[in-house]
Design a protein around this motif. Structure first.
Motif, PDB file in Angstrom:
ATOM      1  N   LEU A   1       0.830  -1.203   0.000  1.00 28.30           N
ATOM      2  CA  LEU A   1       0.000   0.000   0.000  1.00 28.30           C
ATOM      3  C   LEU A   1       0.864   1.253   0.000  1.00 28.30           C
ATOM      4  O   LEU A   1       0.653   2.166  -0.804  1.00 28.30           O
ATOM      5  N   ASN A   2       1.838   1.311   0.885  1.00 30.05           N
ATOM      6  CA  ASN A   2       2.702   2.484   0.946  1.00 30.05           C
ATOM      7  C   ASN A   2       3.482   2.656  -0.351  1.00 30.05           C
ATOM      8  O   ASN A   2       3.606   3.774  -0.875  1.00 30.05           O
ATOM      9  N   ARG A   3       3.994   1.561  -0.895  1.00 33.05           N
ATOM     10  CA  ARG A   3       4.763   1.638  -2.141  1.00 33.05           C
ATOM     11  C   ARG A   3       3.883   2.140  -3.290  1.00 33.05           C
ATOM     12  O   ARG A   3       4.302   2.993  -4.079  1.00 33.05           O
ATOM     13  N   ALA A   4       2.653   1.635  -3.367  1.00 29.65           N
ATOM     14  CA  ALA A   4       1.754   2.048  -4.442  1.00 29.65           C
ATOM     15  C   ALA A   4       1.391   3.526  -4.325  1.00 29.65           C
ATOM     16  O   ALA A   4       1.367   4.251  -5.335  1.00 29.65           O
TER      17      ALA A   4
ATOM     18  N   GLN B   1       3.157   5.941  -2.840  1.00 27.52           N
ATOM     19  CA  GLN B   1       4.329   6.776  -3.114  1.00 27.52           C
ATOM     20  C   GLN B   1       4.653   6.819  -4.605  1.00 27.52           C
ATOM     21  O   GLN B   1       5.032   7.875  -5.141  1.00 27.52           O
ATOM     22  N   LEU B   2       4.509   5.689  -5.294  1.00 29.43           N
ATOM     23  CA  LEU B   2       4.746   5.672  -6.735  1.00 29.43           C
ATOM     24  C   LEU B   2       3.686   6.489  -7.474  1.00 29.43           C
ATOM     25  O   LEU B   2       3.984   7.217  -8.429  1.00 29.43           O
TER      26      LEU B   2
ATOM     27  N   GLU C   1       4.236  10.981   5.666  1.00 32.70           N
ATOM     28  CA  GLU C   1       4.802   9.675   5.351  1.00 32.70           C
ATOM     29  C   GLU C   1       3.770   8.765   4.693  1.00 32.70           C
ATOM     30  O   GLU C   1       4.106   7.920   3.873  1.00 32.70           O
ATOM     31  N   TYR C   2       2.507   8.936   5.027  1.00 30.78           N
ATOM     32  CA  TYR C   2       1.441   8.105   4.467  1.00 30.78           C
ATOM     33  C   TYR C   2       0.969   8.591   3.102  1.00 30.78           C
ATOM     34  O   TYR C   2       0.099   7.981   2.499  1.00 30.78           O
ATOM     35  N   GLY C   3       1.520   9.718   2.622  1.00 29.99           N
ATOM     36  CA  GLY C   3       1.164  10.189   1.285  1.00 29.99           C
ATOM     37  C   GLY C   3       0.281  11.413   1.257  1.00 29.99           C
ATOM     38  O   GLY C   3      -0.137  11.843   0.173  1.00 29.99           O
ATOM     39  N   ILE C   4      -0.025  12.008   2.413  1.00 33.29           N
ATOM     40  CA  ILE C   4      -0.814  13.240   2.422  1.00 33.29           C
ATOM     41  C   ILE C   4       0.037  14.364   1.837  1.00 33.29           C
ATOM     42  O   ILE C   4       1.183  14.576   2.228  1.00 33.29           O
TER      43      ILE C   4
ATOM     44  N   GLY D   1      13.025  -0.481  -9.048  1.00 34.37           N
ATOM     45  CA  GLY D   1      12.031   0.009  -8.095  1.00 34.37           C
ATOM     46  C   GLY D   1      11.678   1.467  -8.239  1.00 34.37           C
ATOM     47  O   GLY D   1      10.720   1.940  -7.626  1.00 34.37           O
ATOM     48  N   MET D   2      12.450   2.236  -9.018  1.00 31.70           N
ATOM     49  CA  MET D   2      12.171   3.663  -9.207  1.00 31.70           C
ATOM     50  C   MET D   2      11.339   3.835 -10.478  1.00 31.70           C
ATOM     51  O   MET D   2      11.850   4.184 -11.546  1.00 31.70           O
ATOM     52  N   TRP D   3      10.040   3.571 -10.351  1.00 30.25           N
ATOM     53  CA  TRP D   3       9.142   3.634 -11.496  1.00 30.25           C
ATOM     54  C   TRP D   3       8.784   5.087 -11.784  1.00 30.25           C
ATOM     55  O   TRP D   3       8.309   5.815 -10.916  1.00 30.25           O
TER      56      TRP D   3
END
Length: 424
Positions: A37-40, A42-43, A90-93, A410-412
């Motif tokens: 979830l965090n990876r998705a 952030q990407l 950190e959670y994407g806000i 990993g750096m999409w």
């Protein structure tokens, strides 16, 4: 003596419980940071960097400062949130709200505090958090090298009683060189992109000004975020009471909820942001959606992911470095040498077309230009709304999208991502 022994035993018990809580919190935070979830999330944040702000999506928190993380004996007893602002980031806000009040603080004099109170500061406490403490927390996060390509919008709700000089001093001390500043008395332009701002070395947009002084009007964009609580109709209508689907997709409009006890019982709270509302919002390209209280592994965060399929992209793949849009509309990593049609977009009209020719990923730009002319380019959806537009054109075909991690595992990144913003 017996009393001392009992007290010592209780202290040991308290310390043990505290240690377990801290350990659990640390383990939990680590689990989230390593999660799909965090990876998705952030990407996904990087996908709309070249889009106009009006077409961008900002995960948002309302009354971001009013959090249990800052609660003390005198303040924030009725929080909107559980997470600190650092955790929210950190959670994407990427859009937050700060209610600034010129009111009495702990130093027996007036200062700018962050207060969930009225225009006359009723409900404020001397123990409320100082604006400067929160700005420092945000600045520390933004100035990390790996956050160089992150843009944050901050809405300042003004209860300053005209004390703009003090507010400006605090803002400039923490953000001075990072602020994207308006021309004199200007509303936030919807056509500028995150990339345009970031490549000027700026990372902070301040909104909520009233052009009260020349210095204030050249620091804080005037007016408020357009708010449509209670009138948003989800996908496929994507309309509000005042705006068409096209307008919703092309300007920053917000909806939010208010989870405080006071508002629920004595106010007129806006509708709850459920996972379905969140999914509808991202599918419509709604710019600002405020869910609260935001939690770790929050179902609303899962609903905000419109791009990658679950457990994609493959974390340790040695040969799957290019992305497709699958038949279900989600992204999957594939070997770049596989053969599929190409997704092509006219950036001016926002129209998608699919080539009849198939080939390897590297041929995408050439095939799009050859098939549809110079106004079309090999592209990737930048929002949930664009993703569904592309899906409607595919006729259930798997198609290449211009999205890859060939430069670094990993750096999409989308094909037009400015590499000067990447911290190596």
């Amino acid at each position: 003596m017996r009393l001392i022994i009992v007290l010592l035993a209780n202290i040991r018990l308290f310390i043990s419980i505290l240690f377990m809580l801290l350990y659990t919190s640390t383990v939990s935070a680590g689990a989230y940071s390593q999660s799909w979830l965090n990876r998705a999330i952030q990407l996904q944040i990087k996908l709309d960097i070249s889009e106009p702000l009006g077409r961008s999506t900002f995960l948002y928190t309302h009354n971001s400062y009013n959090s249990k993380a800052y609660a003390n004996l005198g303040s924030y007893w009725d929080p909107n949130h559980q997470l600190s602002i650092h955790q929210q980031l950190e959670y994407g806000i990427r859009a937050i709200e700060l209610d600034t009040h010129w009111t009495l603080g702990t130093r027996a004099k007036k200062e700018i505090l962050l207060c969930h109170g009225t225009n006359k500061h009723t409900g404020c406490s001397i123990f409320d958090r100082q604006l400067t403490a929160t700005l420092k927390e945000i600045s520390n996060w933004l100035r990390k090298p790996n956050h160089r390509d992150q843009l944050l919008m901050i809405y300042l709700e003004d209860h300053l009683d005209g004390h703009y000089q003090e507010a400006l001093a605090a803002l400039n001390q923490s953000f001075g060189d990072l602020i994207y500043r308006p021309s004199n008395c200007q509303t936030l332009p919807q056509t500028v992109s995150k990339q345009d701002i970031l490549q000027q070395g700026k990372q902070v947009i301040l909104v909520g000004g009233n052009c009260a002084t020349p210095a204030w009007s050249s620091t804080v964009f005037k007016d408020h975020w357009t708010t449509e609580n209670g009138s948003f109709s989800g996908y496929p209508l994507c309309t509000t009471k005042r705006f068409s689907a096209m307008e919703v997709a092309n300007q920053l409009i917000r909806i939010y909820e208010d989870a405080t006890w006071l508002t629920r019982h004595f106010g007129n709270p806006p509708p709850t942001i459920t996972p379905q509302v969140m999914q509808n919002a991202v599918n419509c390209g709604l710019g600002l959606v405020g869910a609260e209280p935001l939690k770790e592994f929050d179902p609303r965060l899962y609903a905000a992911v419109w791009s990658w399929a679950t457990d994609e992209p493959k974390a340790n793949s040695t040969d799957q470095h290019c992305a497709i849009q699958g038949k279900n509309g989600r992204f999957y990593s594939e070997a770049c040498t596989n053969h599929y049609p190409y997704s092509c977009r006219n950036r001016q009209t926002n129209h998608w077309q699919i080539t009849t020719n198939e080939g390897s990923w590297s041929q995408g730009e050439h095939q799009c230009k050859q098939a549809f002319g110079p106004n079309y380019q090999f592209d990737v959806p930048r929002s949930g709304y664009q993703n569904l537009q592309l899906l409607n054109e595919t006729s259930s075909k798997i198609v290449w999208v211009n999205y890859q991690d060939q430069n670094k595992q990993g750096m999409w990144l989308p094909g037009d991502y400015p590499m000067d913003l990447i911290d190596e």
